[in-house]
Scaffold this active site. Structure first.
Site, short mmCIF file in Angstrom:
data_model
loop_
_atom_site.label_atom_id
_atom_site.label_comp_id
_atom_site.label_asym_id
_atom_site.label_seq_id
_atom_site.Cartn_x
_atom_site.Cartn_y
_atom_site.Cartn_z
N GLY A 92 0.81 -1.22 0.00
CA GLY A 92 0.00 0.00 0.00
C GLY A 92 0.84 1.26 0.00
O GLY A 92 2.06 1.25 0.09
N GLY A 94 2.52 3.82 1.51
CA GLY A 94 3.04 4.14 2.83
C GLY A 94 3.40 5.60 3.00
O GLY A 94 3.46 6.11 4.12
N ARG A 95 3.63 6.30 1.87
CA ARG A 95 3.97 7.72 1.95
C ARG A 95 3.35 8.49 0.80
O ARG A 95 3.92 9.45 0.29
CB ARG A 95 5.49 7.89 1.92
CG ARG A 95 6.16 7.33 0.66
CD ARG A 95 7.57 7.86 0.52
NE ARG A 95 8.19 7.40 -0.71
CZ ARG A 95 9.24 7.99 -1.26
NH1 ARG A 95 9.76 9.06 -0.70
NH2 ARG A 95 9.77 7.52 -2.36
N LYS A 115 3.38 12.07 -3.65
CA LYS A 115 4.43 11.26 -3.02
C LYS A 115 5.15 12.11 -1.99
O LYS A 115 5.47 13.27 -2.25
CB LYS A 115 5.44 10.78 -4.07
CG LYS A 115 4.94 9.69 -4.97
CD LYS A 115 6.01 9.23 -5.95
CE LYS A 115 7.14 8.51 -5.27
NZ LYS A 115 8.10 7.93 -6.26
N GLY A 129 7.21 8.49 6.10
CA GLY A 129 6.26 8.84 5.05
C GLY A 129 6.62 10.09 4.28
O GLY A 129 5.85 10.54 3.44
N ASP A 255 4.49 -4.45 -7.50
CA ASP A 255 3.73 -3.24 -7.18
C ASP A 255 4.17 -2.05 -8.01
O ASP A 255 3.56 -0.98 -7.94
CB ASP A 255 3.83 -2.92 -5.68
CG ASP A 255 5.25 -2.81 -5.20
OD1 ASP A 255 5.96 -3.82 -5.25
OD2 ASP A 255 5.67 -1.71 -4.77
N ASN A 256 5.23 -2.23 -8.82
CA ASN A 256 5.69 -1.18 -9.71
C ASN A 256 5.46 -1.53 -11.18
O ASN A 256 6.11 -0.97 -12.06
CB ASN A 256 7.18 -0.89 -9.49
CG ASN A 256 7.43 -0.19 -8.17
OD1 ASN A 256 6.57 0.52 -7.65
ND2 ASN A 256 8.61 -0.40 -7.60
N ASP A 265 7.14 4.98 -10.73
CA ASP A 265 8.03 4.91 -9.57
C ASP A 265 9.50 4.99 -9.96
O ASP A 265 10.20 3.99 -10.03
CB ASP A 265 7.76 3.66 -8.74
CG ASP A 265 8.24 3.84 -7.30
OD1 ASP A 265 8.82 4.91 -7.00
OD2 ASP A 265 8.05 2.94 -6.48
#
Length: 488
Positions: A92, A94-95, A115, A129, A255-256, A265
């Site tokens: 998820g 996170g930041r 971000k 974060g 996740d990327n 990312d």
């Protein structure tokens, strides 16, 4: 946090509304003294946003998440992922925060995403974060370079300094990146849905991905299989373009990998200089899992994980679902190989109709010469256009094995390469690693001039311009071994 309408931005909360199981409503940390460092005015205009308003105090507050338009629901998105091969069912944002969705000037749905906006419930360990100026500007520079090079990518709208010091190895100035994407659906999003065991969630997520990114799949005999194959085709094309340009992502975790086929990312990323398939720039990729030459295999591996997540939608019987997934996964390698070979033919200016076996033989001979001579990837292909016009000396000077390259050049020139085609696909300017570091260091110290000059060079990468010679040159010898960091 104050909540007020804005005169130029309307954000929908579509993701939060459609997938409450994958969205945690959250607020950005308040910026102490937000100062706009760079605004992508051309992108803002393309998106139907008012650049002048984004420069106002209210606009800057939107760009750091302090101002939330009516109707918006900022959320941290849930997703899972394989990180360097190890599965985490709950990663998820996170930041980061999805501020919301909006329709751009061409009627396309877009995400506005932040971000470095502060710790969320998905933050791991002692993570704060937050983000700092350098890595956020790196994403801005590299993503805009990728856009100019014609590579599908998320876009950077702005970087705002928060006025908050952030501790990393030292204390550095904090910043937030405002990013725009077709969506933030990832392979990891589907892995999360599958891990919950909620097939209805998985089916709804697939339906959203089809409608938003691959609408032709809706009319296929087997829409979910068609979705998988469309994603595989998009990734084959994308990774092929990375390889042709010498781009190394650095963190090709599941996740990327986007469902849209956009690069996402830009953490420990870089462009390869001396050609070597084993090149790694990421400080955290100790085993070379995501080295330059491994990227196609990493993409195929990620797609296999996507297929696993989709199995309940591919067939009622597990064995039949696996057979469908395996057959569909086979399309990736074929499409990647075709994309790469077509791209290399263009980079070499080879004529249409030339047998693929001849092109492949040329490449099989060329690539070892490049690697053995530590030849700069970008410089070689650009100079090769000059060789096509008859002046091979600038190209020869890049090599140690002059006899080897002379023989190769003779065979290549005999095929009648097209220099104009080559110059359209072989850039003069990329974000050279030493120039990126120079610009980020200066910007961290408050000097944005090197950043602006670098952005100007990479924004027109195929057009050779006088006065920009240093932006086309490889790193000096004293630059040393290059390593990039996530910035988390």
């Amino acid at each position: 946090m104050s909540i007020a309408p804005t005169p130029t931005v309307t954000l929908d909360n579509r993701f939060a509304r459609e997938f409450p199981e994958m969205a945690v409503p959250w607020q950005a940390d308040q910026a102490r003294d937000p100062q706009l460092l760079v605004l992508n005015e051309a992108l803002a205009a393309d998106l139907g946003l008012d650049p002048a308003w984004l420069r106002t105090p209210e606009g800057v507050r939107l760009l750091v998440g302090d101002l939330v338009p009516d109707g918006a629901t900022p959320v941290a998105q849930a997703y899972a992922g394989h990180q360097f091969g190890g599965f985490n069912p709950r990663l998820g944002d996170g930041r980061a925060l999805l501020m919301g969705e909006f329709v751009d000037a061409e009627g396309r749905l877009r995400d506005l995403h932040l971000k470095g906006s502060g710790r969320t419930p998905f933050a791991r360990g002692g993570a704060d974060g937050l983000a700092v100026v350098g890595p956020m500007l790196r994403e801005y520079v590299v993503s805009e370079a990728m856009q100019a090079l014609g590579v599908p990518t998320t876009r950077s709208l702005a970087v705002v300094a928060t006025g908050r010091p952030v501790r990393r190895e030292t204390v550095l100035p904090g910043a937030v990146l405002a990013r725009v994407a077709s969506s933030h659906l990832r392979v990891g999003s589907f892995q999360y849905a599958r891990a919950t065991g909620d097939v209805d969630l998985l089916r709804r997520l697939a339906g959203s991905a089809i409608a938003r990114h691959h609408p032709a799949a809706a009319d296929a005999q087997h829409p979910h299989r068609a979705l998988f194959e469309a994603v595989a085709a998009a990734q084959a094309s994308l990774v092929g373009q990375w390889m042709l340009l010498g781009f190394i992502h650095g963190v090709m975790n599941t996740d990327n990998m986007t469902i849209s086929g956009e690069t996402i990312d830009y953490g420990p990323c870089a462009f390869m200089e001396a050609f070597d398939p084993a090149t790694v720039y990421s400080s955290i990729d100790h085993g070379g899992r995501y080295a330059y030459g491994n990227q196609p295999l990493a993409a195929e591996w990620n797609l296999a994980r996507f297929a696993e997540a989709l199995l309940p939608l591919l067939a009622d019987e597990q064995e039949q679902a696996v057979a469908i997934a395996t057959e569909s996964l086979g399309t990736f390698r074929r499409e990647y190989n075709a994309a790469w070979l077509a791209g290399m033919r263009a980079k070499l200016g080879l004529p249409e109709g030339l047998d693929d076996e001849v092109a492949t033989a040329l490449l099989d001979e060329l690539l070892p010469l490049l690697q053995a001579g530590h030849v700069d990837h970008t410089s070689f292909f650009r100079r090769l256009g000059t060789a096509a016009h008859g002046d091979a000396e600038p190209t020869r000077l890049l090599f140690l094995d002059l006899a080897g390259i002379d023989g190769w050049l003779e065979r290549w020139r005999a095929l009648g390469p097209d220099a104009d085609t080559m110059n359209r696909v072989n850039p003069v300017y990329i974000p050279r690693n030493h120039l990126v570091e120079e610009a980020l260091t200066a910007a961290t110290d408050g000097d944005l001039d090197p950043l602006e000059r670098l952005l100007d060079a990479v924004s027109r990468p195929y057009e050779e311009r006088p006065g920009l010679e240093r932006y086309a040159a490889p790193a000096p010898q004293d630059f040393g071994t290059y390593r990039t960091f996530c910035g988390t």
